[in-house]
Enzyme design. Structure first.
Site, PDB file in Angstrom:
ATOM      1  N   ASP A  68       0.836  -1.198   0.000  1.00 25.47           N
ATOM      2  CA  ASP A  68       0.000   0.000   0.000  1.00 25.47           C
ATOM      3  C   ASP A  68       0.872   1.250   0.000  1.00 25.47           C
ATOM      4  O   ASP A  68       1.920   1.298   0.632  1.00 25.47           O
ATOM      5  CB  ASP A  68      -0.901   0.000   1.234  1.00 25.47           C
ATOM      6  N   CYS A 122      -8.739  -2.339  -4.209  1.00 22.90           N
ATOM      7  CA  CYS A 122      -7.635  -2.555  -3.273  1.00 22.90           C
ATOM      8  C   CYS A 122      -8.237  -2.352  -1.890  1.00 22.90           C
ATOM      9  O   CYS A 122      -9.274  -2.920  -1.587  1.00 22.90           O
ATOM     10  CB  CYS A 122      -6.449  -1.644  -3.560  1.00 22.90           C
ATOM     11  N   SER A 123      -7.644  -1.539  -1.065  1.00 23.55           N
ATOM     12  CA  SER A 123      -8.238  -1.251   0.233  1.00 23.55           C
ATOM     13  C   SER A 123      -9.173  -0.045   0.145  1.00 23.55           C
ATOM     14  O   SER A 123     -10.352  -0.128   0.463  1.00 23.55           O
ATOM     15  CB  SER A 123      -7.148  -1.001   1.278  1.00 23.55           C
ATOM     16  N   ALA A 124      -8.641   1.093  -0.327  1.00 20.07           N
ATOM     17  CA  ALA A 124      -9.456   2.301  -0.466  1.00 20.07           C
ATOM     18  C   ALA A 124     -10.088   2.419  -1.839  1.00 20.07           C
ATOM     19  O   ALA A 124     -11.027   3.178  -2.036  1.00 20.07           O
ATOM     20  CB  ALA A 124      -8.608   3.542  -0.185  1.00 20.07           C
ATOM     21  N   GLY A 125      -9.547   1.694  -2.824  1.00 20.68           N
ATOM     22  CA  GLY A 125     -10.094   1.765  -4.175  1.00 20.68           C
ATOM     23  C   GLY A 125      -9.658   3.001  -4.925  1.00 20.68           C
ATOM     24  O   GLY A 125     -10.392   3.490  -5.793  1.00 20.68           O
ATOM     25  N   CYS A 126      -8.454   3.511  -4.619  1.00 21.50           N
ATOM     26  CA  CYS A 126      -8.008   4.710  -5.333  1.00 21.50           C
ATOM     27  C   CYS A 126      -6.554   4.610  -5.801  1.00 21.50           C
ATOM     28  O   CYS A 126      -6.269   4.818  -6.981  1.00 21.50           O
ATOM     29  CB  CYS A 126      -8.222   5.957  -4.482  1.00 21.50           C
ATOM     30  N   GLY A 127      -5.604   4.297  -4.916  1.00 22.91           N
ATOM     31  CA  GLY A 127      -4.190   4.300  -5.292  1.00 22.91           C
ATOM     32  C   GLY A 127      -3.821   3.182  -6.236  1.00 22.91           C
ATOM     33  O   GLY A 127      -3.619   3.372  -7.446  1.00 22.91           O
ATOM     34  N   ARG A 128      -3.738   1.974  -5.715  1.00 23.33           N
ATOM     35  CA  ARG A 128      -3.407   0.818  -6.531  1.00 23.33           C
ATOM     36  C   ARG A 128      -4.468   0.566  -7.593  1.00 23.33           C
ATOM     37  O   ARG A 128      -4.164   0.197  -8.737  1.00 23.33           O
ATOM     38  CB  ARG A 128      -3.239  -0.412  -5.633  1.00 23.33           C
ATOM     39  N   GLN A 172      -2.504   7.588  -6.241  1.00 19.05           N
ATOM     40  CA  GLN A 172      -2.474   8.361  -4.996  1.00 19.05           C
ATOM     41  C   GLN A 172      -1.124   8.962  -4.652  1.00 19.05           C
ATOM     42  O   GLN A 172      -1.062   9.894  -3.857  1.00 19.05           O
ATOM     43  CB  GLN A 172      -2.933   7.451  -3.851  1.00 19.05           C
TER      44      GLN A 172
END
Length: 477
Positions: free
Chosen positions: A190, A222-228, A269
């Protein structure tokens, strides 16, 4: 195709400082676009929906959010933290979603069923550095699990290589069954990037082959759904541009990222993730040229691909000071290192089957599998140094709660892989991973203060009442 050599040449000569400037432009332009286009996040901010968001500052735009319309109970809401993203060749090509919470597992499958999702790309682990990043929304292998009215059966798992797990799932709802393929990429930390782009490009190639001619959106999370998630969407978008021959002379990765951010907040991100897109696109273009029989050589100085030297785990932990959390480094070097003799890191072996493919790592377990409750964690454990003896300086004891990872400003690591103690001024006020056992500054002014060593703090004879002088006791006549 004719433009690829010139585009490849320009991409390989981009200065890293230029990429930093471009990313700063992306961030500033995002704020301007949000203001000018009057983007809103009212649905995600409603009181009844606020607990359905994994991170309070990542809410989907009302203009592009996924609206749930499949009712399963009388109390169902239409909200889920997910956004539609347009592709190069079709609308609603992707669904960019946060990893489901325990309270949104049914909503997650409602979304999958409603939009007939065939392929899921998962770019995170369930737990990363002791923190839960995504709930397990599938069943253990060859078992079934119920999520509201949906029954999910795990037909089997394969591990083509140590970075990827492929699951064949069957979901049943009201006597109707559908097949879903899930690709879980294990080696993407992350707020960071993989060591090399080939694993991600191969992942997308497999996902596209599984998608085939289906017109349903590709679900990426992913976790937040933005970076990866944003990086994967950008790379697949660019691949679509190649396939549909929409690459033009004004090709701009920055404009593509801005377009993603118009639809999903904070897509791509970090600066490292932005730079990783350039590195992966160079690799993608080279593959296309090689498959077309046009070898492209990057031996000339002006065309040499910039290399990204992977930081050691010690350096990564010490550099990530701008993050709210510090995560375990799971990307691996090209040449495996011999296992360390010290206890600081554990190595999980990945055996190969008789067919030559890697089998599932034995340490991988599921939270909803009672048999695997005591299995070893996926991540290696970093054990802090034992509590030292009290000294004249403030002393901090490193607490290790089960649900805490390293916080902002971690202590530095020594050559032996152990933690070094860190002064209190480097700790944030919200950091509860450290406990102050010394007294306040005012208490340390005395040699016998509780925070001092106390070698010279000898116990003196208490000063109580003394016997009166002998002459006071004579009786007067």
């Amino acid at each position: 195709m004719e433009l690829l050599p010139s585009l490849l040449s320009s991409l390989t000569t981009v200065d890293p400082g230029t990429l930093d400037q471009e990313y700063n432009v992306v961030r500033s332009q995002t704020l301007m676009l949000k203001r000018d286009l009057s983007w809103t996040t009212e649905a995600g901010a409603l009181k009844e929906n606020i607990k359905k968001n994994r991170y309070k500052d990542i809410l989907p735009y009302d203009q592009s959010r996924v609206v749930l319309s499949l009712p399963t109970t009388d109390f169902d809401s239409d909200y889920i933290n997910a956004s539609f993203i347009k592709g190069a060749s079709a609308d609603s090509r992707y669904i960019a979603s946060q990893g489901p919470l325990s309270s949104t597992l049914t909503d997650f499958w409602r979304m999958i069923w409603q939009h007939d999702v065939k392929v899921i790309v998962m770019a995170c682990r369930e737990i990363e550095m002791g923190k839960r990043k995504c709930e397990c929304y599938w069943a253990p292998v060859h078992q079934s699990a119920a999520f509201g009215p949906f029954t999910v059966c795990n037909q089997g798992e394969t591990c083509p290589h140590e970075d990827l797990v492929v699951r064949a799932l069957t979901v049943t709802y009201q006597q109707d069954s559908r097949s879903v393929i899930q690709y879980q990429f294990l080696s993407w930390p992350d707020h960071d990037v993989p060591y090399e782009p080939t694993g991600v490009l191969d992942l997308l190639e497999r996902a596209r082959n599984s998608q085939g001619t289906h017109t349903s959106p590709l679900l990426i999370h992913c976790s937040a759904g933005c970076g990866r998630t944003g990086v994967i969407c950008a790379l697949d978008y660019i691949h679509d541009l190649l396939v549909t021959k929409q690459i033009t002379t004004d090709f701009s990765i920055m404009q593509i990222v801005l377009e993603l951010r118009r639809q999903r907040p904070s897509a791509v991100q970090t600066k490292d993730q932005y730079q990783f897109i350039f590195t992966a696109v160079v690799c993608m273009f080279e593959r296309v040229l090689q498959s077309a029989g046009r070898q492209f050589y990057c031996n000339a100085p002006e065309l040499k691909k910039p290399t990204r030297t992977p930081a050691s785990p010690t350096k990564r932990l010490s550099q990530q000071t701008d993050m709210g959390d510090t995560y375990a480094v799971v990307n691996k070097p090209k040449h495996p290192h011999p296992p360390s003799a010290g206890p600081a890191h554990s190595v999980v072996a990945t055996p190969r089957s008789s067919s030559g493919s890697r089998s599932l790592p034995p340490s991988h377990h599921y939270d909803n599998d009672p048999a695997g409750a005591s299995a070893a964690p996926v991540y290696s454990t970093v054990r802090p140094r034992a509590k030292p003896q009290l000294s004249a300086t403030p002393v901090y004891d490193t607490a290790s709660p089960a649900n805490h990872g390293l916080r902002e400003g971690p202590p530095s690591l020594g050559n032996n892989g152990e933690y070094h103690l860190m002064p209190a001024e480097h700790l944030s006020a919200a950091d509860d991973d450290y406990e102050d056992f010394s007294s306040s500054v005012s208490d340390r002014t005395s040699l016998c203060s509780p925070g001092g060593i106390g070698f010279n703090c000898r116990i003196q004879k208490p000063r109580g009442p003394r016997d009166p002088p002998a002459e006071w006791s004579r009786l007067e006549r």
